[in-house]
Design a protein around this motif. Structure first.
Motif: not given
Length: 118
Positions: A66-67, A71-75, A80-83
């Motif tokens: 799930d993590a 992270l992939m959804v945020m990307d 820019g929340l995750i590089s």
């Protein structure tokens, strides 16, 4: 393990701010103890998005699916929340953690459970 169990019980019965604090405390203890589900949930309840992303990266590197998904959804939003580098490193570490849990004994047990269920 005690903190992880207490966290889950506290989270399920959280009806006050004090219960919420207890739940977060037990989640922190469980995360320190290496429980990726607790680490993931800390990210979900953290108001600081940068710190939440760090929790999710750690949970992902421990093999928590799930993590990686969050992270992939945020990307995909591209805010820019995750590089790209951090996501790539988390993906590699997640795959390594998942591969480390694979063994012939686990596959045999999974097959045995599948056969017993039918």
């Amino acid at each position: 393990m005690y903190s992880a169990s207490c966290f889950l019980l506290s989270a399920q019965s959280s009806s006050s701010i004090i219960d919420e604090w207890k739940a977060i405390h037990h989640a922190e203890e469980a995360a320190i103890g290496g429980h990726p589900d607790a680490r993931y949930l800390l990210g979900c309840f953290d108001d600081n998005i940068d710190r939440a992303v760090k929790h999710w990266i750690i949970a992902a590197t421990q093999g928590y699916d799930d993590a990686i998904k969050i992270l992939m959804v945020m990307d995909s939003f591209g805010d820019g929340l995750i590089s790209k580098e951090d996501l790539a490193a988390a993906l590699r570490a997640h795959q390594a953690a998942v591969d480390a849990t694979k063994s012939p004994q686990r596959n045999e047990a999974k097959e045995h459970r599948r056969m017993s269920a039918s």
